[in-house]
Structure formats: structure tokens, C-alpha cells
Design a protein around this motif. Structure first.
Motif, short mmCIF file in Angstrom:
data_model
loop_
_atom_site.label_atom_id
_atom_site.label_comp_id
_atom_site.label_asym_id
_atom_site.label_seq_id
_atom_site.Cartn_x
_atom_site.Cartn_y
_atom_site.Cartn_z
N ILE A 108 0.84 -1.20 0.00
CA ILE A 108 0.00 0.00 0.00
C ILE A 108 0.87 1.25 0.00
O ILE A 108 0.63 2.19 -0.76
N GLU A 109 1.89 1.25 0.84
CA GLU A 109 2.79 2.41 0.92
C GLU A 109 3.60 2.57 -0.37
O GLU A 109 3.83 3.69 -0.83
N ALA A 110 4.03 1.46 -0.96
CA ALA A 110 4.84 1.54 -2.18
C ALA A 110 4.06 2.05 -3.37
O ALA A 110 4.64 2.61 -4.31
N SER A 111 2.74 1.85 -3.36
CA SER A 111 1.90 2.28 -4.49
C SER A 111 0.96 3.40 -4.09
O SER A 111 -0.13 3.52 -4.65
N ALA A 112 1.37 4.21 -3.12
CA ALA A 112 0.49 5.24 -2.57
C ALA A 112 0.00 6.23 -3.62
O ALA A 112 -1.08 6.80 -3.48
N ASN A 113 0.77 6.45 -4.67
CA ASN A 113 0.37 7.39 -5.71
C ASN A 113 -0.58 6.80 -6.74
O ASN A 113 -1.07 7.51 -7.61
N ASN A 118 -5.20 1.81 -1.52
CA ASN A 118 -5.61 1.44 -0.16
C ASN A 118 -6.91 0.63 -0.12
O ASN A 118 -7.54 0.50 0.92
N LEU A 119 -7.30 0.07 -1.28
CA LEU A 119 -8.47 -0.80 -1.36
C LEU A 119 -8.01 -2.25 -1.34
O LEU A 119 -7.27 -2.68 -2.23
N LEU A 120 -8.43 -3.00 -0.34
CA LEU A 120 -7.98 -4.38 -0.14
C LEU A 120 -9.18 -5.30 -0.03
O LEU A 120 -10.07 -5.05 0.79
N MET A 121 -9.22 -6.33 -0.84
CA MET A 121 -10.34 -7.26 -0.84
C MET A 121 -9.89 -8.62 -0.34
O MET A 121 -8.83 -9.12 -0.72
N VAL A 122 -10.69 -9.23 0.54
CA VAL A 122 -10.45 -10.58 1.01
C VAL A 122 -11.53 -11.48 0.41
O VAL A 122 -12.73 -11.19 0.50
N SER A 123 -11.10 -12.57 -0.22
CA SER A 123 -12.06 -13.49 -0.83
C SER A 123 -11.53 -14.91 -0.70
O SER A 123 -10.50 -15.16 -0.06
N SER A 124 -12.24 -15.85 -1.29
CA SER A 124 -11.84 -17.25 -1.33
C SER A 124 -12.37 -17.85 -2.62
O SER A 124 -13.14 -17.21 -3.34
N SER A 125 -11.96 -19.07 -2.89
CA SER A 125 -12.46 -19.73 -4.10
C SER A 125 -13.91 -20.17 -3.91
O SER A 125 -14.77 -19.93 -4.77
N LEU A 126 -14.19 -20.78 -2.76
CA LEU A 126 -15.50 -21.36 -2.48
C LEU A 126 -15.95 -20.95 -1.07
O LEU A 126 -15.12 -20.51 -0.26
N ASP A 223 -13.95 6.09 -4.74
CA ASP A 223 -13.02 7.22 -4.85
C ASP A 223 -13.15 8.14 -3.64
O ASP A 223 -12.15 8.57 -3.06
N GLU A 224 -14.39 8.42 -3.27
CA GLU A 224 -14.61 9.33 -2.15
C GLU A 224 -14.13 8.73 -0.84
O GLU A 224 -13.43 9.37 -0.05
N LEU A 225 -14.49 7.48 -0.58
CA LEU A 225 -14.10 6.84 0.68
C LEU A 225 -12.60 6.64 0.79
O LEU A 225 -12.01 6.80 1.86
N SER A 226 -11.95 6.29 -0.31
CA SER A 226 -10.51 6.01 -0.26
C SER A 226 -9.67 7.26 -0.22
O SER A 226 -8.54 7.24 0.28
N ASN A 227 -10.20 8.37 -0.74
CA ASN A 227 -9.42 9.60 -0.80
C ASN A 227 -9.70 10.58 0.33
O ASN A 227 -8.94 11.52 0.53
N ARG A 228 -10.78 10.35 1.08
CA ARG A 228 -11.16 11.33 2.10
C ARG A 228 -10.11 11.43 3.20
O ARG A 228 -9.78 12.51 3.67
N TYR A 229 -9.56 10.29 3.64
CA TYR A 229 -8.55 10.29 4.70
C TYR A 229 -7.32 9.56 4.20
O TYR A 229 -7.40 8.42 3.76
N ALA A 230 -6.17 10.20 4.32
CA ALA A 230 -4.94 9.64 3.77
C ALA A 230 -4.50 8.37 4.50
O ALA A 230 -3.80 7.53 3.94
N ASP A 231 -4.91 8.21 5.77
CA ASP A 231 -4.46 7.06 6.55
C ASP A 231 -5.46 5.91 6.53
O ASP A 231 -5.28 4.92 7.23
N ARG A 232 -6.51 6.00 5.74
CA ARG A 232 -7.57 5.00 5.76
C ARG A 232 -7.27 3.82 4.84
O ARG A 232 -6.81 4.00 3.71
#
Length: 308
Positions: A108-113, A118-126, A223-232
């Protein structure tokens, strides 16, 4: 842009996607009839009526005059169910999720630009491989960082379970934001007694959830949720990849995906099929869950879509 114009634009986006807004939604004004504002919801018994908030898809604001609702998670019950809590920072599960979260935070920090980093999804196959267990624990572990806040989104809109795991009743959430222009983020956001952890429930079920998650309204909300706070950090507990389409759509908007794999159960063919649905996501990590015994961290790996 006026409040009415914002609402009209939302309605037009929904109709272009083939989604009919719910009954009672604000309609575009005609030449002979001004647009009516939806009635304010009646306050709960013992509560003062909150100030009316403008119908905007991302109206979360510390100065909006309306505070998000606070919910209390029973941390003792959560710990007894095998989950990480801030009260057990040296438990083995706490150390395990420290190992899991560190490379995720580094990327996240390496790709901050990069938009959506800062969007992270947790999923599974089944179903049944433990993705919600991982999502809840990872969210709490991330919230324990000194300089991060976390919004845990229940994006498993067909079978939501995040609130149930936390001992909380179901509540309006994500799909209500996407279908009703009169609903703002602060109407559905739940602040918790775990510092720096907030929740966005799945909300009311909808027959065209996939189209809603692929809509322009969803893109603007992210866009709004991820950009509103830099530490979120926005952490999404999504549906399993193979039996549904919602998570495949959602993955295209994510900065990273954490794919939960059940030890001794998920077959190689099943895993390959799940990974094939994530080809458009730049970063995919694998987490081996439900192992009998292991050294801390030995179950965690990284997968790049362009690797064999």
C-alpha cells in the motif's frame, strides 16, 4: 451542483444500468412540479432528531452536523470465539496477523500514488474457507497500527456475515448507498468501540447487486471513501469468487486481493480457476487457512498474475 441535480444524476446512472430506484426515491422535477425532498426518518425513542443531511452518495463529513452511529462490540465474546481483539495483543493469532498484514501495508505504501492503492479485498475460491474470519481479524490487526484507520466493508451482499460475527444486528449499508440518493455515508457508517475501526454493512439485498457494484455510483463511492482520509484502509469482505460474480467485478477496482485457501481442502484446480478470475488485479496474495500446526507466517505467500 445543487442537491436536486446530484439526486437526478444518481437516478440517471441507475436507470442507464437498468436498475430501477426504490419506491419513494426523489424523482427528477418537472416544469410544473418542484422536486420534493424525502421525509426525514423518525428518530428512535429517546433520541433527538438529527439534522437533515443532503442526499449525496459520499456525505461522510466531520462537519456535516450528523454523526455516524456508534456500536459496541463485546470484546470478551469475540476473543472467546477465537478472534483477535485489542485486549489480547500478544496472543498467537495477533502475531499471525502481524505477519499477514506487514507485506500488505508495504505494498500500500509503495503504491500510494496509484488510485485505489488502499483498497484491499479478502475473498476465497469457495464458501467455507474462512474469508470472513480472516477479514475481521485482519481489520482489527490493521486498526491496531499507530497511523492507520480501517473501514471494514461487508461486500458479501448476498450472504452478509460480518455484523453477525461481531455480535451486531444487521443494518443498512452499501447497497442502500448505491440505490437510494437520499442515503449518505454517515447514515450507514458504524463506528465501533475498537479505536480506528469502522464498519459499512452490506445493507438491503438487491437482485442486481453485480450491476450495482459495477456502476458509476460505486466507482464514485470508492473514490470518495478512499481519498477522504490519507491514513484509511478500506477492507472488503467479498463473496467467494467461483460461485458468484460480485467479487469478480469488485476485484477490478481493488489495489490488492488476499485470497484465502483452506488447507487440505481447496484443490489446485479450484485455486487456479479462482486465480484466473483475478487477472486484472495487480497484486494477489494467498493465505493458507485452517492448518493444524505451523510456524507463524509459514502459511502466507504472494502470487503475481504474470507468474507461472
Amino acid at each position: 451542483m445543487s442537491i436536486v441535480e446530484q439526486a437526478v444524476r444518481r437516478l440517471e446512472e441507475l436507470r442507464r444500468s437498468g436498475i430501477e430506484p426504490p419506491a419513494g426515491t426523489v424523482r427528477p422535477p418537472t416544469a410544473s412540479q418542484p422536486a420534493a425532498q424525502p421525509p426525514a426518518p423518525a428518530p428512535a425513542q429517546g433520541e433527538a432528531a438529527a439534522p437533515r443531511e443532503k442526499p449525496h452518495v459520499a456525505s461522510e463529513s466531520p462537519t456535516s452536523g450528523k454523526a455516524s452511529r456508534t456500536v459496541n462490540i463485546d470484546l470478551g465474546s469475540l476473543a472467546a470465539a477465537g478472534y483477535l481483539t485489542p485486549e489480547t495483543p500478544r496472543a498467537r493469532i495477533a502475531d499471525e496477523f502481524r505477519v499477514v498484514k506487514r507485506p500488505l501495508l508495504s505494498r500500500i505504501e509503495a503504491s500510494a500514488n496509484r488510485p485505489g492503492s488502499n483498497l484491499l479485498m479478502v475473498s476465497s475460491s469457495l464458501p467455507g474457507e474462512g474469508k470472513t474470519f480472516v477479514s475481521v481479524n485482519l481489520a482489527i490487526s490493521l486498526a491496531m497500527e499507530l497511523d492507520k484507520t480501517v473501514l471494514l466493508v461487508d461486500a458479501d451482499v448476498s450472504r452478509p456475515s460480518v455484523l453477525k460475527r461481531l455480535g451486531l444486528p444487521q443494518a443498512p449499508g452499501l447497497l442502500d448507498l448505491l440505490t437510494d440518493p437520499a442515503v449518505g455515508v454517515s447514515d450507514v457508517l458504524l463506528r465501533t468501540n475498537i479505536p480506528k475501526l469502522s464498519l459499512l454493512p452490506a445493507g438491503r439485498q438487491h437482485g442486481r447487486a453485480t450491476e450495482l457494484l459495477a456502476s458509476e455510483a460505486m466507482r464514485r463511492l470508492l473514490d470518495e471513501l478512499s481519498n477522504r482520509y490519507a491514513d484509511r484502509i478500506l477492507l472488503f469482505d467479498s463473496p467467494p469468487l467461483l460461485p458468484s460474480t460480485e467479487s469478480r467485478v469488485l476485484a477490478t477496482r481493488m489495489g490488492q486481493v488476499l485470497l484465502v485457501v483452506e488447507a487440505d481442502k481447496t484443490s489446485q484446480k479450484t485455486l487456479e480457476q479462482a486465480l484466473a478470475t483475478l487477472e486484472q488485479c495487480p497484486d494477489v496474495s494467498l493465505l493458507l487457512n485452517k492448518i493444524s500446526r505451523s510456524e507463524v507466517g509459514s502459511y502466507y505467500g504472494y502470487y503475481a498474475p504474470d507468474e507461472a
